[in-house]
Scaffold this active site. Sequence first.
Site, PDB file in Angstrom:
ATOM      1  N   MET A 166     -12.122   4.040  -1.567  1.00  0.00           N
ATOM      2  CA  MET A 166     -12.870   4.319  -0.328  1.00  0.00           C
ATOM      3  C   MET A 166     -13.529   5.680  -0.518  1.00  0.00           C
ATOM      4  SD  MET A 166      -9.952   2.850   2.204  1.00  0.00           S
ATOM      5  CE  MET A 166      -8.724   2.948   0.902  1.00  0.00           C
ATOM      6  N   SER A 223       0.853  -1.189   0.000  1.00  0.00           N
ATOM      7  CA  SER A 223       0.000   0.000   0.000  1.00  0.00           C
ATOM      8  C   SER A 223       0.885   1.233   0.000  1.00  0.00           C
ATOM      9  CB  SER A 223      -0.899   0.017   1.239  1.00  0.00           C
ATOM     10  OG  SER A 223      -1.394   1.331   1.411  1.00  0.00           O
ATOM     11  N   ASP A 247      -6.409  -6.625   4.012  1.00  0.00           N
ATOM     12  CA  ASP A 247      -5.868  -5.260   4.016  1.00  0.00           C
ATOM     13  C   ASP A 247      -5.982  -4.660   5.416  1.00  0.00           C
ATOM     14  OD1 ASP A 247      -5.109  -2.671   3.430  1.00  0.00           O
ATOM     15  OD2 ASP A 247      -6.801  -2.242   2.093  1.00  0.00           O
ATOM     16  N   ASP A 260      -4.611   3.345  -2.338  1.00  0.00           N
ATOM     17  CA  ASP A 260      -5.745   3.651  -1.465  1.00  0.00           C
ATOM     18  C   ASP A 260      -6.302   5.026  -1.798  1.00  0.00           C
ATOM     19  OD1 ASP A 260      -6.012   1.379   0.320  1.00  0.00           O
ATOM     20  OD2 ASP A 260      -4.006   1.907   1.024  1.00  0.00           O
ATOM     21  N   HIS A 293      -0.842  -1.476  -4.420  1.00  0.00           N
ATOM     22  CA  HIS A 293      -2.139  -1.142  -3.809  1.00  0.00           C
ATOM     23  C   HIS A 293      -2.251   0.368  -3.628  1.00  0.00           C
ATOM     24  CE1 HIS A 293      -5.713  -2.289  -1.418  1.00  0.00           C
ATOM     25  NE2 HIS A 293      -5.393  -1.271  -0.627  1.00  0.00           N
ATOM     26  N   HIS A 349      -8.028   0.643  -4.631  1.00  0.00           N
ATOM     27  CA  HIS A 349      -9.014   0.437  -3.569  1.00  0.00           C
ATOM     28  C   HIS A 349      -9.748   1.756  -3.341  1.00  0.00           C
ATOM     29  CE1 HIS A 349      -9.561  -0.571   1.023  1.00  0.00           C
ATOM     30  NE2 HIS A 349     -10.701  -0.492   0.379  1.00  0.00           N
ATOM     31  N   MET A 401      -9.054   7.798  -1.041  1.00  0.00           N
ATOM     32  CA  MET A 401      -9.943   8.219   0.051  1.00  0.00           C
ATOM     33  C   MET A 401     -10.451   9.635  -0.211  1.00  0.00           C
ATOM     34  SD  MET A 401      -7.800   6.864   3.331  1.00  0.00           S
ATOM     35  CE  MET A 401      -6.939   5.267   3.307  1.00  0.00           C
ATOM     36  N   MET A 430     -11.248  -6.150   4.863  1.00  0.00           N
ATOM     37  CA  MET A 430     -10.592  -5.113   5.663  1.00  0.00           C
ATOM     38  C   MET A 430     -10.358  -5.673   7.064  1.00  0.00           C
ATOM     39  SD  MET A 430     -10.065  -2.444   3.780  1.00  0.00           S
ATOM     40  CE  MET A 430      -9.313  -1.549   5.129  1.00  0.00           C
TER      41      MET A 430
HETATM   42  C1  DX5 Z   1      -6.595   1.483   5.096  1.00  0.00           C
HETATM   43  C2  DX5 Z   1      -6.014   1.090   3.762  1.00  0.00           C
HETATM   44  C3  DX5 Z   1      -4.871   0.153   3.854  1.00  0.00           C
HETATM   45  C4  DX5 Z   1      -3.705   0.650   4.636  1.00  0.00           C
HETATM   46  C5  DX5 Z   1      -2.905  -0.514   5.129  1.00  0.00           C
HETATM   47  O1  DX5 Z   1      -7.784   2.162   4.901  1.00  0.00           O
HETATM   48  O2  DX5 Z   1      -6.990   0.473   2.953  1.00  0.00           O
HETATM   49  O3  DX5 Z   1      -4.468  -0.279   2.553  1.00  0.00           O
HETATM   50  O4  DX5 Z   1      -2.888   1.506   3.907  1.00  0.00           O
HETATM   51  O5  DX5 Z   1      -1.873  -0.015   5.918  1.00  0.00           O
HETATM   52  P1  DX5 Z   1      -1.066  -0.930   6.940  1.00  0.00           P
HETATM   53  O6  DX5 Z   1      -0.481  -2.062   6.168  1.00  0.00           O
HETATM   54  O7  DX5 Z   1      -0.063   0.012   7.473  1.00  0.00           O
HETATM   55  O8  DX5 Z   1      -2.059  -1.407   7.982  1.00  0.00           O
HETATM   56 ZN    ZN Z   2      -6.461  -0.485   0.990  1.00  0.00          ZN
END
Ligand code: DX5
Ligand code: ZN
Length: 225
Positions: free
Chosen positions: A75, A15, A182, A42, A40, A73, A44, A144
């Site tokens: 969100m 990520s 994740d 993320d 990956h 991903h 948001m 998750m």
């Molecule tokens: C959280 C993200 C994850 C996050 C994982 O909302 O979807 O992908 O970055 O981070 P770590 O591996 O640090 O828990």
């Molecule tokens: Zn993620």
Amino acid sequence: MVEKIMSNKIKISPSILSADFARLGEEVSAVDKAGADYIHIDVMDGHFVPNITIGPDVVKALRPHSDKVFDVHLMISPADLFLEAFADAGADIITIHPEAGPHTHRSIQTIKALGKKAGISLNPATPVNVVEHLMDDLDMILVMSVNPGFGGQSFIKSQLDKIKTLRQMIDATGRDIDLEVDGGIDKNTAPLAIAAGANVLVAGTATFRGGPSEYANNIKTLRGD
Ligand code: DX5
Ligand code: ZN
């Protein structure tokens, strides 16, 4: 030997939320060269989750830095308005949350019509039955193991039972659907997720810890090599 064969099937999806955002292209290229299977990303929106990160223009700018699968991903809510933009930007897998819009099936169909792989992400409190009538179209189910929004949180162990159930549901279809986990994945929790049936591990903190000279070792450790 059997264990070795099993571990070879595990894919690591770093990520980039934990990367150095001032050097994002170099970071993507570095984890690619260090053995990442997927990248990956993320996304948001400060609305569906309490954080704001990356948009399609950044995904597009990162695309030349790696040929690996871009595992995007989302969100964001609503997601539908932005599916085409992320597809055009170079996403390979686009994953949505069912809570992000009223018509999950339609969103999955839209992703497939854009020629991309489609994923659905289950929050810690989201029950497994949301995937039941989508199995024919899904390419990935993302569990998750933290509440979405931030890197560096602790793995929620109750999600292991969910992973086991989903593994059985996937195997029953005979289809090649990735089961990705994740959140909070590190050298201690990765083996638990793998034993429960996951085949793709997202890892932010655990991949980027120690800087570029450590990425290959970090990825190797997570994969269980
Ligand atoms: C959280 C993200 C994850 C996050 C994982 O909302 O979807 O992908 O970055 O981070 P770590 O591996 O640090 O828990
Ligand atoms: Zn993620």
